[in-house]
Design an enzyme around this catalytic site. Structure first.
Site, short mmCIF file in Angstrom:
data_model
loop_
_atom_site.label_atom_id
_atom_site.label_comp_id
_atom_site.label_asym_id
_atom_site.label_seq_id
_atom_site.Cartn_x
_atom_site.Cartn_y
_atom_site.Cartn_z
N HIS A 156 -4.97 -2.42 2.33
CA HIS A 156 -5.26 -3.82 2.65
C HIS A 156 -5.48 -3.95 4.16
O HIS A 156 -4.75 -3.35 4.95
CB HIS A 156 -4.06 -4.71 2.28
CG HIS A 156 -3.90 -4.95 0.83
ND1 HIS A 156 -3.36 -4.01 -0.03
CD2 HIS A 156 -4.18 -6.04 0.07
CE1 HIS A 156 -3.32 -4.51 -1.25
NE2 HIS A 156 -3.81 -5.75 -1.21
N ASP A 207 0.80 -1.22 0.00
CA ASP A 207 0.00 0.00 0.00
C ASP A 207 0.84 1.28 0.00
O ASP A 207 0.43 2.28 -0.58
CB ASP A 207 -0.95 0.02 1.20
CG ASP A 207 -2.00 -1.08 1.12
OD1 ASP A 207 -2.29 -1.57 0.01
OD2 ASP A 207 -2.54 -1.45 2.19
#
Length: 155
Positions: A81, A32
């Site tokens: 996530h 991310d």
């Protein structure tokens, strides 16, 4: 002497579980935040990442680097996530399996908000005292657009 051995093994299992939890978390943070060093550090050089449809299976650091840098990071403008429910099962002192669920929300390169739900099936191996992922299989449950939703930072 048996008691000391049992305590040592129990302590090793606790430490190992924390190490595996960190690997699962570093996967999320590395991906991310586009932190390649962090993301790459979770995999053994001969690891297999089986993402499944629509992406495929990728082998070794070079294959994982290719799909991450050239395909996935290009496809996602942003992602977050969230992994949960990690269950670890030991298959020996230096091998374990993990099962966890993941939800991801993000924006694809075309500006479409997306939600993904999946399960990760991991094989962790300890080599020279270090735990890493040797194999990760991803089972997608859904990969859907969020029509009319725009993900953006607060003003």
């Amino acid at each position: 002497m048996k008691e000391t051995s049992d305590i040592e093994q129990r302590l090793d299992r606790v430490e190992s579980r924390f190490a595996m939890h960190d690997l699962v978390s570093d996967y999320c943070h590395g991906f991310d935040k586009r932190d390649w060093e962090r993301f790459c550090a979770i995999w053994w050089p001969d690891a297999i990442w089986d993402i499944g449809p629509p992406f495929g299976t990728f082998e070794g650091t070079d294959g994982i680097a290719h799909v991450t840098k050239d395909v996935l990071w290009g496809a996602w403008l942003a992602s977050s996530h969230f992994t949960t429910n990690l269950v670890v099962s030991f298959e020996g002192d230096d091998r374990a399996t993990g099962l966890c669920d993941v939800d991801c929300i993000g924006t694809t390169s075309d500006g479409q908000a997306q939600t993904v739900s999946a399960t990760y099936f991991d094989t962790f191996e300890r080599r020279d005292g270090v735990w890493k992922i040797a194999h990760r299989k991803v089972k997608m449950h859904h990969f859907n657009p969020l029509p009319g939703v725009t993900l953006s930072p607060p003003a």
